[in-house]
Motif scaffolding. Structure first.
Motif, PDB file in Angstrom:
ATOM      1  N   TYR A 184       0.759  -1.274  -0.046  1.00  0.00           N
ATOM      2  CA  TYR A 184       0.042  -0.083   0.122  1.00  0.00           C
ATOM      3  C   TYR A 184       0.824   1.154   0.011  1.00  0.00           C
ATOM      4  CZ  TYR A 184      -3.115  -3.434   2.286  1.00  0.00           C
ATOM      5  OH  TYR A 184      -3.694  -4.632   2.617  1.00  0.00           O
ATOM      6  N   ILE A 186       0.413   5.010   1.701  1.00  0.00           N
ATOM      7  CA  ILE A 186      -0.464   5.697   2.536  1.00  0.00           C
ATOM      8  C   ILE A 186       0.287   6.704   3.113  1.00  0.00           C
ATOM      9  CG2 ILE A 186      -1.745   5.595   4.587  1.00  0.00           C
ATOM     10  CD1 ILE A 186      -2.105   2.337   4.273  1.00  0.00           C
ATOM     11  N   LEU A 242      -6.489  -3.951   4.031  1.00  0.00           N
ATOM     12  CA  LEU A 242      -6.875  -2.944   4.727  1.00  0.00           C
ATOM     13  C   LEU A 242      -7.577  -2.273   3.307  1.00  0.00           C
ATOM     14  CD1 LEU A 242      -3.394  -1.456   5.943  1.00  0.00           C
ATOM     15  CD2 LEU A 242      -5.222  -2.777   7.247  1.00  0.00           C
ATOM     16  N   GLU A 244      -9.668   1.993   3.186  1.00  0.00           N
ATOM     17  CA  GLU A 244      -9.961   3.035   3.649  1.00  0.00           C
ATOM     18  C   GLU A 244     -11.361   3.678   3.253  1.00  0.00           C
ATOM     19  OE1 GLU A 244      -8.404   7.937   3.831  1.00  0.00           O
ATOM     20  OE2 GLU A 244      -7.847   6.494   2.237  1.00  0.00           O
ATOM     21  N   ASN A 249     -11.993   6.734   7.522  1.00  0.00           N
ATOM     22  CA  ASN A 249     -11.873   5.731   8.646  1.00  0.00           C
ATOM     23  C   ASN A 249     -11.217   4.525   7.979  1.00  0.00           C
ATOM     24  OD1 ASN A 249     -12.365   7.212  10.791  1.00  0.00           O
ATOM     25  ND2 ASN A 249     -14.812   6.564  10.460  1.00  0.00           N
ATOM     26  N   TRP A 250     -10.136   3.816   8.593  1.00  0.00           N
ATOM     27  CA  TRP A 250      -9.783   2.513   8.123  1.00  0.00           C
ATOM     28  C   TRP A 250     -10.262   1.333   8.705  1.00  0.00           C
ATOM     29  CZ3 TRP A 250      -6.014   2.060   4.163  1.00  0.00           C
ATOM     30  CH2 TRP A 250      -5.383   3.324   3.704  1.00  0.00           C
ATOM     31  N   TRP A 251     -10.335   0.171   7.955  1.00  0.00           N
ATOM     32  CA  TRP A 251     -10.931  -1.116   8.349  1.00  0.00           C
ATOM     33  C   TRP A 251     -10.020  -2.227   7.875  1.00  0.00           C
ATOM     34  CZ3 TRP A 251     -15.305  -0.973  11.419  1.00  0.00           C
ATOM     35  CH2 TRP A 251     -15.798   0.167  11.278  1.00  0.00           C
ATOM     36  N   TRP A 278      -4.966   3.884  13.847  1.00  0.00           N
ATOM     37  CA  TRP A 278      -3.243   4.261  13.450  1.00  0.00           C
ATOM     38  C   TRP A 278      -2.711   4.819  14.833  1.00  0.00           C
ATOM     39  CZ3 TRP A 278      -0.848   3.695   8.678  1.00  0.00           C
ATOM     40  CH2 TRP A 278      -1.657   3.325   7.761  1.00  0.00           C
ATOM     41  N   PRO A 284      -0.690   1.170  11.488  1.00  0.00           N
ATOM     42  CA  PRO A 284      -2.130   0.712  11.560  1.00  0.00           C
ATOM     43  C   PRO A 284      -1.990  -0.538  12.308  1.00  0.00           C
ATOM     44  CG  PRO A 284      -1.249  -0.194   9.759  1.00  0.00           C
ATOM     45  CD  PRO A 284       0.012   0.574  10.087  1.00  0.00           C
TER      46      PRO A 284
END
Length: 512
Positions: A184, A186, A242, A244, A249-251, A278, A284
């Motif tokens: 990723y 980020i 992962l 966003e 919000n991240w999941w 985070w 994360p």
């Protein structure tokens, strides 16, 4: 409840739906899972809130994409990754005994998807990453056990051609089976995330980061997700992806196993959901034995709206021109082995030479067991045929472990038979005469047993036999046990194509 929070139950996809991968297009989420020896391959689901998922099809639904006619159990399709980029969906995966690593594309995630585009390097579990500079990377596992590591190379996304030589970028945390990698970008940094420890009690998710897509990667010393070493109803956590949300919000979606109080679970590896936090150092975090991942979750609301929960119970009436998405064949079905038109409103199965004990094309259409306590039933009509022809209802783990109850032709007479196959040994558990070629069949399950029942009128049920649930669990299987129990309708000619056709009026599933 606070209006900004919501409650949901884990797993969000119960039953044998392992190795989840997720992507987002606008406010729509799409998720795929491994399918191994079952066809069509790679079930695909849609959600607007990450909690309620509806299957919209399969990615690999024709033999030009996936030929697994000779595929052994827990072989076939491994660990897909789904990504969305500039209006196109990409799904990359491994046909572990076939063409190896490949990807397919679609503009509509419900399909149709393209024929496979082969990529040249890697072992299993490939992933795609579309960088901001237009480069596309394949990140994939290579090697085995403690030698397992992650390689990466750039490809031409139109042709699959490698534009660079593969480079080892990640060796994990010293444990076996560094696999399921994802890259990723980020907040300006590249994160490499992978599973480690093997998909059992030592399973965990680890992560590193770098200013370059090829590293070197600074590894976070502890896992970002695991339940190893603690007493918890959810075990084997790992193999995460992962995402966003539109709100920032991240999941994470990932696999886990509900072992139960006796230490085994017939449902296999299931898909779970948890929020990602985070930390102040920019890592994360999901759940490193901190109690974040539970069977009952209360979290910030993933998105607006209140979609209806998926209803797992119900009856397949076979009234449509296509099979329900929840049903799956065991390998590619042989031509002429099934039909929804031969008798409208019924599923017709024509028994093939292969039996449930053999690797090959078997007439079998089933659905994943999604509750520990449940029952499945059907109404079967089987015409008179040659001796040895049989059809019925089966609880299947693999060729070495399955239980079935069915109608059969034996010595010129119809019988209802119950068979138990454990560790490759098949036992005729019980048999009774069948007055006609019509019978109601049922398999009921609880945490300890599977019960094989029949009825002549659909009202009074008679138990013919039972078998231990443990024998059908992945924990009891020798070698790879990457799937869970699938309950299916089957027919076999035991060495030849059957003369008679088996007709199933409906297939009913009820959680208890």
């Amino acid at each position: 409840m606070n209006p900004s929070s919501t409650q949901y139950a884990n797993p969000v996809l119960p039953g044998f739906y392992p190795d989840p991968s997720i992507t987002r297009a606008g406010e729509d989420y799409y998720l795929v899972c491994s399918s191994f020896e079952y066809f069509p391959g790679v079930p695909i689901f849609h959600s607007r809130d990450l909690i309620h998922w509806k299957q919209i099809g399969h990615v690999l639904d024709r033999i030009s994409q996936l030929d697994i006619r000779g595929c052994g159990s827990s072989d076939g399709i491994y660990a897909p990754t789904i990504r969305y980029h500039e209006g196109t969906f990409y799904m990359i995966t491994t046909d572990v005994r076939g063409r190896g690593n490949f990807y397919v594309t679609a503009t509509d995630p419900a399909g149709p998807w393209s024929d496979p585009i082969i990529v040249p390097f890697g072992g299993i579990d490939p992933s795609l990453m579309f960088d901001e500079d237009g480069k596309v990377y394949v990140t994939t596992q290579q090697g085995a056990n403690y030698d397992s590591h992650v390689i990466q190379y750039e490809i031409n996304i139109t042709t699959g051609e490698a534009l660079s030589e593969p480079v080892v970028i990640w060796t994990g945390d010293g444990g076996p089976w560094t696999e399921g990698p994802h890259l990723y970008k980020i907040n300006g940094l590249y994160y490499i995330m992978a599973a480690s420890g093997g998909t059992a009690k030592e399973h965990r998710e680890i992560i590193g980061r770098s200013s370059s897509p090829y590293g070197p990667f600074e590894r976070l010393p502890q896992p970002i997700l695991t339940h190893r070493g603690i007493d918890h109803p959810i075990q084997y956590l790992g193999h995460a992806d992962l995402i966003e949300g539109p709100d920032g919000n991240w999941w994470a979606v990932f696999l886990g196993v509900r072992l139960g109080e006796h230490g085994y679970g017939v449902l296999g590896r299931e898909t779970y959901l948890a929020p990602v936090h985070w930390n102040e150092d920019g890592w994360p975090m999901i759940d490193n034995n901190e109690g974040t991942v539970e069977l009952e979750m209360k979290v910030p609301r993933p998105s607006k709206g209140s979609p209806q929960p998926v209803e797992y119970n119900g009856r397949h009436e076979f009234a449509d021109s296509v099979l329900p998405y929840a049903l799956t064949f065991l390998r590619n079905p042989a031509e002429g082995s099934w039909s929804l038109q031969a008798r409208p409103g019924w599923l017709a199965l024509r028994g093939q030479p292969g039996s449930l004990n053999e690797i090959g094309q078997v007439a079998f259409a089933g659905r994943r067991q999604q509750h520990v306590a449940a029952e499945w039933s059907t109404l079967l009509e089987l015409d008179s045929g040659a001796d040895g022809e049989e059809a019925g209802l089966c609880a299947r783990m693999n060729e070495q472990a399955h239980y079935e109850i069915g109608l059969a032709q034996k010595d010129g007479q119809r019988v209802i038979s119950a068979y138990l196959t454990v560790k490759g040994h098949t036992q005729l558990a019980a048999e009774v005469p069948a007055p006609t070629g019509k019978a109601y069949l049922k398999i009921a399950a609880d945490a300890a047993e599977y019960y094989l029942l029949y009825s002549l009128d659909g009202e009074k049920w008679i138990k013919l036999a039972s078998g231990a649930a443990y024998a059908l669990s992945p924990q009891a299987v020798e070698g790879n046990g990457f799937t869970g129990v699938v309950i299916g309708l089957y027919a076999t000619g035991h060495g030849k194509t059957a003369e008679a056709t088996a007709y199933f009026d409906w297939f009913d599933y009820r959680s208890l």
